[in-house]
Write a protein that holds these residues in place. Structure first.
Motif, PDB file in Angstrom:
ATOM      1  N   MET A  83       0.840  -1.205   0.000  1.00  0.00           N
ATOM      2  CA  MET A  83       0.000   0.000   0.000  1.00  0.00           C
ATOM      3  C   MET A  83       0.872   1.250   0.000  1.00  0.00           C
ATOM      4  O   MET A  83       1.859   1.320   0.731  1.00  0.00           O
ATOM      5  CB  MET A  83      -0.914   0.014   1.233  1.00  0.00           C
ATOM      6  N   LYS A 127       1.740   4.774   1.127  1.00  0.00           N
ATOM      7  CA  LYS A 127       1.413   5.629   2.262  1.00  0.00           C
ATOM      8  C   LYS A 127       2.091   6.996   2.209  1.00  0.00           C
ATOM      9  O   LYS A 127       1.659   7.921   2.899  1.00  0.00           O
ATOM     10  CB  LYS A 127       1.804   4.932   3.576  1.00  0.00           C
ATOM     11  N   ALA A 128       3.162   7.109   1.406  1.00  0.00           N
ATOM     12  CA  ALA A 128       3.895   8.379   1.387  1.00  0.00           C
ATOM     13  C   ALA A 128       4.610   8.583   0.064  1.00  0.00           C
ATOM     14  O   ALA A 128       5.001   7.626  -0.608  1.00  0.00           O
ATOM     15  CB  ALA A 128       4.910   8.423   2.531  1.00  0.00           C
ATOM     16  N   LEU A 154      -2.145  10.804   1.837  1.00  0.00           N
ATOM     17  CA  LEU A 154      -0.741  10.400   1.784  1.00  0.00           C
ATOM     18  C   LEU A 154       0.135  11.354   2.592  1.00  0.00           C
ATOM     19  O   LEU A 154      -0.109  12.562   2.633  1.00  0.00           O
ATOM     20  CB  LEU A 154      -0.253  10.379   0.334  1.00  0.00           C
ATOM     21  N   LYS A 155       1.158  10.798   3.215  1.00  0.00           N
ATOM     22  CA  LYS A 155       2.170  11.626   3.853  1.00  0.00           C
ATOM     23  C   LYS A 155       3.138  12.122   2.778  1.00  0.00           C
ATOM     24  O   LYS A 155       3.350  11.458   1.764  1.00  0.00           O
ATOM     25  CB  LYS A 155       2.936  10.823   4.906  1.00  0.00           C
ATOM     26  N   ILE A 193       6.974   4.912   8.249  1.00  0.00           N
ATOM     27  CA  ILE A 193       6.549   3.995   7.195  1.00  0.00           C
ATOM     28  C   ILE A 193       7.703   3.076   6.820  1.00  0.00           C
ATOM     29  O   ILE A 193       8.861   3.337   7.155  1.00  0.00           O
ATOM     30  CB  ILE A 193       6.084   4.751   5.926  1.00  0.00           C
ATOM     31  N   GLU A 248       6.340   1.135   1.292  1.00  0.00           N
ATOM     32  CA  GLU A 248       5.121   1.937   1.380  1.00  0.00           C
ATOM     33  C   GLU A 248       5.339   3.357   0.863  1.00  0.00           C
ATOM     34  O   GLU A 248       4.449   4.196   0.956  1.00  0.00           O
ATOM     35  CB  GLU A 248       4.643   1.999   2.830  1.00  0.00           C
ATOM     36  N   ALA A 249       6.532   3.605   0.306  1.00  0.00           N
ATOM     37  CA  ALA A 249       6.886   4.956  -0.132  1.00  0.00           C
ATOM     38  C   ALA A 249       7.375   4.972  -1.571  1.00  0.00           C
ATOM     39  O   ALA A 249       7.953   4.004  -2.067  1.00  0.00           O
ATOM     40  CB  ALA A 249       7.961   5.543   0.774  1.00  0.00           C
ATOM     41  N   TYR A 291      -0.251   1.090  -7.657  1.00  0.00           N
ATOM     42  CA  TYR A 291      -0.761   1.111  -6.282  1.00  0.00           C
ATOM     43  C   TYR A 291      -2.290   1.197  -6.299  1.00  0.00           C
ATOM     44  O   TYR A 291      -2.874   2.266  -6.102  1.00  0.00           O
ATOM     45  CB  TYR A 291      -0.171   2.291  -5.506  1.00  0.00           C
ATOM     46  N   TRP A 340      -4.842   3.628  -4.062  1.00  0.00           N
ATOM     47  CA  TRP A 340      -4.065   4.655  -3.361  1.00  0.00           C
ATOM     48  C   TRP A 340      -4.884   5.905  -3.056  1.00  0.00           C
ATOM     49  O   TRP A 340      -4.570   6.646  -2.123  1.00  0.00           O
ATOM     50  CB  TRP A 340      -2.821   5.031  -4.171  1.00  0.00           C
ATOM     51  N   GLN A 354      -7.441   6.525   0.800  1.00  0.00           N
ATOM     52  CA  GLN A 354      -6.898   6.510   2.155  1.00  0.00           C
ATOM     53  C   GLN A 354      -7.372   7.682   3.003  1.00  0.00           C
ATOM     54  O   GLN A 354      -7.142   7.709   4.199  1.00  0.00           O
ATOM     55  CB  GLN A 354      -5.367   6.515   2.098  1.00  0.00           C
ATOM     56  N   SER A 355      -7.992   8.680   2.374  1.00  0.00           N
ATOM     57  CA  SER A 355      -8.403   9.869   3.129  1.00  0.00           C
ATOM     58  C   SER A 355      -9.664   9.597   3.935  1.00  0.00           C
ATOM     59  O   SER A 355     -10.388   8.647   3.686  1.00  0.00           O
ATOM     60  CB  SER A 355      -8.639  11.028   2.168  1.00  0.00           C
TER      61      SER A 355
END
Length: 255
Positions: A1, A3-4, A130-131, A186, A190-191, A248, A251, A254-255
């Protein structure tokens, strides 16, 4: 997944091709600010600016040559302090690498601006939960490079910002990428990392297990040597979304 997304800064988010003043002229002006600051403490023996300019420039060149071989990151404040030591300037408690950095008054090179799509892309990534991180090979500490991010409307989007000057190593050293992952909490898989340098950004990110995307600058000639291959390439940041859709799934949810 996913994440950033972690970005390089110069020529990835900020376009240096549009600068209206060359680095040497800009640097000379700001070294004069440093010299003026130093001279406020020594009325009898004023700092010779031309000597300071020459010595500091020589040190910057030498330090960067060493850095490219060892990946030990230069730090502008330490270089300026070393130049003063070489010129036998008397020690003073208010003359330190930090105060010299402040006296330099970095405000970004005139004309350097965010690419037109930078704000919208960062806003979209953030809106999907996302971060967002930043890792730059700058020899200035991050606390002064944030000025450029702020004036270009980019600063509020970042969850982590790292300058090589603060970490002590340059990309592609693993430590600077690992610190970014740690600050974002993370794992590498994940990045995604986005940068314009094959050797610094792509190699470094892939070596820690990140998906690495090359941001190509149209007039910048790149030679794929030593087996370096990005996982994907873009010429504009808004092309990231199509890549994420491909690699991804989900993606955006995620919010």
């Amino acid at each position: 997944m996913l994440k950033a997304v972690i970005f390089d800064m110069d020529d990835t988010l900020l376009n240096w091709n549009e600068r209206t003043e060359n680095w040497s002229a800009y640097h000379r002006i700001h070294l004069k600010y440093v010299a003026d600051y130093i001279n406020t403490f020594f009325s009898a023996h004023q700092l010779d600016f031309e000597a300071f300019f020459q010595v500091s420039n020589d040190l910057i060149h030498q330090t960067w040559q060493h850095a490219l071989q060892t990946l030990e990151a230069p730090h502008l404040g330490h270089i300026l302090q070393q130049a003063l030591d070489m010129l036998c300037i008397e020690k003073h408690p208010q003359i330190t690498p930090d105060t010299l950095i402040d006296a330099y008054q970095w405000r970004g090179v005139p004309g350097v601006k965010a690419f037109p799509e930078s704000v919208e892309v960062l806003n979209t990534l953030k809106s999907h939960g996302l971060k967002i991180g930043l890792v730059t090979n700058a020899f200035q500490p991050m606390r002064i490079r944030t000025y450029e991010l702020e004036v270009n409307g980019l600063l509020p989007f970042f969850d982590s910002m790292i300058s090589a000057a603060d970490v002590g190593v340059l990309k592609p050293h693993k430590r600077i990428f690992e610190q970014a992952l740690e600050e974002l909490n993370i794992e590498a898989n994940e990045a995604v990392f986005v940068g314009d340098s094959l050797e610094a950004d792509i190699v470094g990110a892939q070596n820690v297990g990140m998906f690495a995307i090359l941001r190509r600058i149209e007039d910048k000639v790149l030679s794929y040597q030593n087996g370096i291959r990005p996982n994907a390439e873009i010429t504009s940041l808004d092309q990231l979304f199509e890549i994420f859709d491909t690699h991804y799934d989900g993606w955006k949810n995620q919010s």
